[in-house]
Design a protein around this motif. Structure first.
Motif, PDB file in Angstrom:
ATOM      1  N   LEU A 119      47.122   3.377  -2.651  1.00 52.47           N
ATOM      2  CA  LEU A 119      48.014   3.217  -1.500  1.00 52.47           C
ATOM      3  C   LEU A 119      49.468   3.011  -1.923  1.00 52.47           C
ATOM      4  CD1 LEU A 119      45.875   0.990   0.899  1.00 52.47           C
ATOM      5  CD2 LEU A 119      45.933   3.473   0.697  1.00 52.47           C
ATOM      6  N   HIS A 120      49.833   3.559  -3.060  1.00 59.82           N
ATOM      7  CA  HIS A 120      51.221   3.525  -3.523  1.00 59.82           C
ATOM      8  C   HIS A 120      51.757   4.953  -3.498  1.00 59.82           C
ATOM      9  CE1 HIS A 120      54.743   3.150  -6.116  1.00 59.82           C
ATOM     10  NE2 HIS A 120      54.691   1.848  -5.884  1.00 59.82           N
ATOM     11  N   PRO A 121      52.953   5.168  -2.944  1.00 57.91           N
ATOM     12  CA  PRO A 121      53.456   6.553  -2.836  1.00 57.91           C
ATOM     13  C   PRO A 121      53.457   7.311  -4.156  1.00 57.91           C
ATOM     14  CG  PRO A 121      54.798   5.068  -1.532  1.00 57.91           C
ATOM     15  CD  PRO A 121      53.837   4.191  -2.283  1.00 57.91           C
ATOM     16  N   LEU A 122      53.890   6.681  -5.245  1.00 60.05           N
ATOM     17  CA  LEU A 122      53.881   7.377  -6.526  1.00 60.05           C
ATOM     18  C   LEU A 122      52.458   7.706  -6.952  1.00 60.05           C
ATOM     19  CD1 LEU A 122      55.356   8.461  -8.982  1.00 60.05           C
ATOM     20  CD2 LEU A 122      55.292   6.158  -9.977  1.00 60.05           C
ATOM     21  N   GLY A 123      51.547   6.751  -6.765  1.00 55.83           N
ATOM     22  CA  GLY A 123      50.146   7.003  -7.085  1.00 55.83           C
ATOM     23  C   GLY A 123      49.564   8.105  -6.218  1.00 55.83           C
ATOM     24  N   VAL A 124      49.959   8.146  -4.949  1.00 52.52           N
ATOM     25  CA  VAL A 124      49.484   9.206  -4.051  1.00 52.52           C
ATOM     26  C   VAL A 124      49.959  10.574  -4.542  1.00 52.52           C
ATOM     27  CG1 VAL A 124      49.742  10.143  -1.720  1.00 52.52           C
ATOM     28  CG2 VAL A 124      49.258   7.717  -2.041  1.00 52.52           C
ATOM     29  N   ALA A 125      51.215  10.651  -4.956  1.00 55.92           N
ATOM     30  CA  ALA A 125      51.741  11.928  -5.460  1.00 55.92           C
ATOM     31  C   ALA A 125      50.966  12.384  -6.691  1.00 55.92           C
ATOM     32  CB  ALA A 125      53.226  11.785  -5.781  1.00 55.92           C
TER      33      ALA A 125
END
Length: 370
Positions: free
Chosen positions: A291-297
């Protein structure tokens, strides 16, 4: 030596290590299926992970396959961060696709600089509208959004089937697909002789905006507080119902953008198989990305790599192409299982120390939260 399982927050490094460990465990588990298909696991994973990046065409295709996953992963992350379990991203994606196909057929008289923003806005609003009913049911009547959003996915698929077999059936071919959108509403290609379109830039912009909202704004703070504990957030003065409603609607809107990208960037008309489950895969992307934007990318690019690699390994080794789907599903289950480690620690108890003195050796469980 006796050990004890204690309920305690995991260190920061474990939050980063768990997704990587989940990938390794998934590959070990799915290696059994690769061997069953009479192929070498090492060779298969070479075609899964390395071969798609070895040529320009396949590397660009990874970005193409990652584009809808970036958006659906961001949509799920936005909702989950506020504790709203939006399982209806698939239906909201189709809502955006319907809006894009409809606008694409009527906005042909406008220049692209006007038609494309209107199409993106229309897809966003359509996704929001489809997410509105379950969000209101959750906020006003406390009806579980998992059930309502999941059921609405099936409703949307029936609606799309009705549209394509009724008013939008292609009058020339007779196939259940809408007429093609006007050329001025097609998303421009980013690279020549490729399928990579402007939707990839839009998806990356959404990821950046998601990071800013969640980490740098009061809305993000309220969302995270609500997601961690609604009663505590309400006690702290957060308008929980309003925060959940905003998160649900924004999540639906982002999912609608994914539908716009598939219609205006890939297919150029609406078909009933415009999404092979991008909405559900977005849950895997959001979970793997913690649920972290960088992790999602990173997770979206990784799943896009697996999707491209599944076709490559099928052609090279004769392994069924749906093995990629099996890998994705296994990855979700393993990741969810390993996230339990974020709340528990395994501690080795030395003899004569701690409260375990006098107990028989073995595995004990202590819940410090009580």
């Amino acid at each position: 030596m006796p050990i004890r399982i204690e309920r305690a927050p995991a260190p920061v490094w474990m939050r980063l290590a768990i997704p990587l460990a989940a990938v390794v465990v998934t590959f070990v588990l799915t290696a059994v299926l690769v061997v069953w298909a009479k192929a070498s696991p090492l060779e298969a994973y070479y075609y899964f992970l390395i071969a798609p990046l070895s040529t320009r065409v396949s590397a660009i295709e990874v970005l193409v396959k990652s584009t809808p996953l970036l958006l659906t992963g961001a949509a799920v992350t936005f909702a989950f961060s506020a504790g709203y379990w939006n399982i209806g991203v698939e239906g909201q994606l189709y809502a955006g696709a319907i809006a894009a196909a409809g606008l694409g057929m009527v906005l042909g008289g406008l220049p692209p600089i006007l038609a494309l923003p209107l199409m993106l806005l229309g897809g966003f609003l359509a996704g929001m509208l489809w997410a509105l009913v379950p969000a209101l049911l959750r906020v006003k009547l406390a009806i579980d959004e998992v059930v309502t959003t999941l059921l609405l996915n099936s409703v949307m698929l029936f609606l799309v089937s009705f549209i394509l077999n009724g008013p939008w059936r292609d009058p020339i071919s007779g196939w259940p697909q809408s007429p093609q959108i006007e050329p001025s509403t097609v998303l421009p290609k980013l690279l020549p002789r490729s399928r990579l379109h402007l939707g990839f830039i839009v998806a990356m912009a959404v990821i950046a905006l998601l990071w800013y909202l969640l980490s740098r704004t009061t809305l993000g703070l309220r969302m995270r507080a609500t997601g961690m504990g609604r009663e505590a957030a309400r006690f702290a003065g957060v308008d929980v119902d309003r925060t959940v409603l905003v998160a649900a609607l924004a999540s639906g809107g982002i999912a609608g953008l994914a539908g716009v990208g598939e219609v205006a960037g890939i297919h150029f008309h609406l078909i009933d198989a415009i999404s092979p489950g991008f909405g559900y895969t977005g849950i895997i992307v959001a979970t793997l990305g913690a649920l972290h934007p960088l992790g999602v990318a990173m997770a979206a690019l990784f799943i896009g790599l697996i999707g491209t690699g599944a076709q490559t390994v099928s052609r090279a080794l004769g392994v069924p192409a749906f093995l990629g789907d099996v890998v994705q599903a296994t990855l979700l289950l393993v990741t969810l299982g390993m996230f339990l480690l974020l709340n528990y620690r395994i501690r080795v108890v030395r003899a004569g120390r701690g409260s375990s003195a006098g107990r028989a050796p073995g595995i004990g469980v202590r819940d410090d939260a009580r």
